[in-house]
Design a protein around this motif. Structure first.
Motif, short mmCIF file in Angstrom:
data_model
loop_
_atom_site.label_atom_id
_atom_site.label_comp_id
_atom_site.label_asym_id
_atom_site.label_seq_id
_atom_site.Cartn_x
_atom_site.Cartn_y
_atom_site.Cartn_z
N LYS A 49 0.81 -1.27 -0.12
CA LYS A 49 -0.19 0.20 -0.01
C LYS A 49 0.25 1.53 0.20
CE LYS A 49 -3.84 -1.99 0.66
NZ LYS A 49 -4.64 -2.11 -0.87
N ASP A 50 1.47 1.21 0.43
CA ASP A 50 2.77 2.42 0.52
C ASP A 50 3.58 2.86 -0.57
OD1 ASP A 50 2.46 2.39 3.43
OD2 ASP A 50 4.25 1.50 4.07
N LEU A 51 4.01 1.01 -1.46
CA LEU A 51 4.49 1.65 -2.44
C LEU A 51 3.75 2.24 -3.72
CD1 LEU A 51 6.70 1.18 -3.76
CD2 LEU A 51 6.23 -1.31 -4.54
N GLU A 52 2.40 1.78 -3.21
CA GLU A 52 1.12 1.90 -4.21
C GLU A 52 1.24 3.84 -4.33
OE1 GLU A 52 -1.61 2.44 -7.26
OE2 GLU A 52 0.33 1.19 -6.75
N ALA A 53 0.35 4.06 -3.08
CA ALA A 53 0.53 5.61 -2.39
C ALA A 53 1.94 6.13 -2.93
CB ALA A 53 0.69 6.22 -1.22
N GLY A 54 3.46 5.97 -3.34
CA GLY A 54 4.33 6.83 -3.49
C GLY A 54 4.22 6.24 -5.39
N ARG A 55 3.88 5.78 -5.34
CA ARG A 55 4.07 5.36 -7.33
C ARG A 55 2.63 6.55 -7.31
NH1 ARG A 55 -0.67 2.93 -9.96
NH2 ARG A 55 0.18 2.27 -12.21
N GLN A 56 1.92 6.20 -6.79
CA GLN A 56 0.75 7.30 -7.84
C GLN A 56 0.89 9.59 -7.01
OE1 GLN A 56 -2.12 6.90 -9.27
NE2 GLN A 56 -2.55 8.68 -9.10
N ALA A 57 2.18 10.05 -5.52
CA ALA A 57 2.25 10.40 -6.10
C ALA A 57 3.17 10.85 -7.00
CB ALA A 57 3.08 10.38 -4.12
N ALA A 58 3.63 10.58 -7.16
CA ALA A 58 4.55 10.55 -8.29
C ALA A 58 4.15 10.86 -9.58
CB ALA A 58 6.23 9.37 -8.63
N ILE A 59 2.81 10.32 -10.08
CA ILE A 59 2.29 10.32 -11.25
C ILE A 59 1.20 11.61 -10.72
CG2 ILE A 59 0.35 9.53 -12.56
CD1 ILE A 59 1.30 6.50 -11.59
N ASP B 158 2.00 15.27 -13.37
CA ASP B 158 0.59 15.18 -14.45
C ASP B 158 0.21 17.14 -13.63
OD1 ASP B 158 -0.10 13.09 -15.27
OD2 ASP B 158 -1.40 12.55 -14.19
N ALA B 159 0.61 17.76 -12.56
CA ALA B 159 1.25 19.16 -12.18
C ALA B 159 1.94 19.48 -12.84
CB ALA B 159 1.08 18.73 -10.72
N LYS B 160 3.36 19.01 -13.53
CA LYS B 160 4.18 19.43 -14.47
C LYS B 160 3.72 19.69 -15.38
CE LYS B 160 8.09 17.79 -11.58
NZ LYS B 160 9.47 17.44 -11.84
N ILE B 161 3.00 18.64 -16.11
CA ILE B 161 2.17 18.77 -17.11
C ILE B 161 1.40 20.15 -17.97
CG2 ILE B 161 0.76 17.62 -19.14
CD1 ILE B 161 2.19 15.25 -18.61
N GLU B 162 1.10 19.79 -16.35
CA GLU B 162 -0.80 20.96 -16.01
C GLU B 162 0.39 22.30 -16.39
OE1 GLU B 162 -2.89 20.83 -13.44
OE2 GLU B 162 -4.01 18.97 -14.34
N ALA B 163 1.25 23.11 -15.74
CA ALA B 163 1.68 23.66 -15.23
C ALA B 163 2.62 24.15 -17.03
CB ALA B 163 3.54 23.56 -14.10
N ALA C 251 8.96 14.42 -22.50
CA ALA C 251 10.21 14.25 -21.48
C ALA C 251 9.67 13.41 -20.32
CB ALA C 251 10.94 14.88 -21.06
N LEU C 252 8.14 14.46 -20.35
CA LEU C 252 7.47 14.13 -19.02
C LEU C 252 6.86 12.60 -19.16
CD1 LEU C 252 6.25 17.46 -17.25
CD2 LEU C 252 8.29 15.95 -16.48
N LYS C 253 6.54 12.74 -20.64
CA LYS C 253 5.31 11.56 -19.95
C LYS C 253 6.54 9.93 -20.11
CE LYS C 253 0.86 12.42 -21.08
NZ LYS C 253 0.31 11.60 -20.44
N VAL C 254 7.61 10.22 -20.57
CA VAL C 254 8.28 9.16 -20.71
C VAL C 254 8.90 8.56 -19.34
CG1 VAL C 254 10.90 8.65 -21.39
CG2 VAL C 254 9.60 9.34 -23.07
N ARG C 255 9.52 9.72 -18.10
CA ARG C 255 9.31 10.09 -16.97
C ARG C 255 8.48 8.98 -16.37
NH1 ARG C 255 12.05 7.57 -13.20
NH2 ARG C 255 12.30 8.53 -11.33
N GLU C 256 6.71 8.99 -16.51
CA GLU C 256 5.70 9.04 -15.62
C GLU C 256 5.30 7.11 -16.39
OE1 GLU C 256 1.05 10.10 -16.02
OE2 GLU C 256 2.01 10.62 -17.43
#
Length: 91
Positions: free
Chosen positions: A37-47, A51-56, A77-82
């Motif tokens: 669950k911790d890993l999933e939460a970290g994954r979602q936070a990174a994604i 997404d916030a950077k793409i919106e900016a 580059a952001l999509k590749v990182r995602e």
């Protein structure tokens, strides 16, 4: 040679070895407390951060702060990182 090797000092660093093998695995109090669950939460936070950077970037493009070419490069580059984040944490 008579006597125990452990008592004679020829065997070192073995204290606690047997008890280490008997250790029980950690139990979790709730479903939410598991490492998965911790890993999933970290994954979602990174994604979400990506997404916030793409919106900016979109806002900067619409405000004419960056060109379309700059936007395309940075977004790609952001999509590749995602995708890397999704792939690395799905294992």
């Amino acid at each position: 040679m008579k006597g125990s090797p452990a008592k004679l000092g020829t065997i070192q660093g073995t204290s606690g070895h047997a008890s280490a093998l008997k250790k029980k695995p950690r139990t979790y109090s709730t479903e939410e407390d598991t490492p998965k669950k911790d890993l999933e939460a970290g994954r979602q936070a990174a994604i979400n951060a990506i997404d916030a950077k793409i919106e900016a970037l979109e806002e900067a493009l619409f405000a004419d702060k960056i060109t379309q070419e700059e936007y395309n490069e940075k977004r790609k580059a952001l999509k590749v990182r995602e995708q890397e984040v999704k792939k690395a944490l799905s294992r």
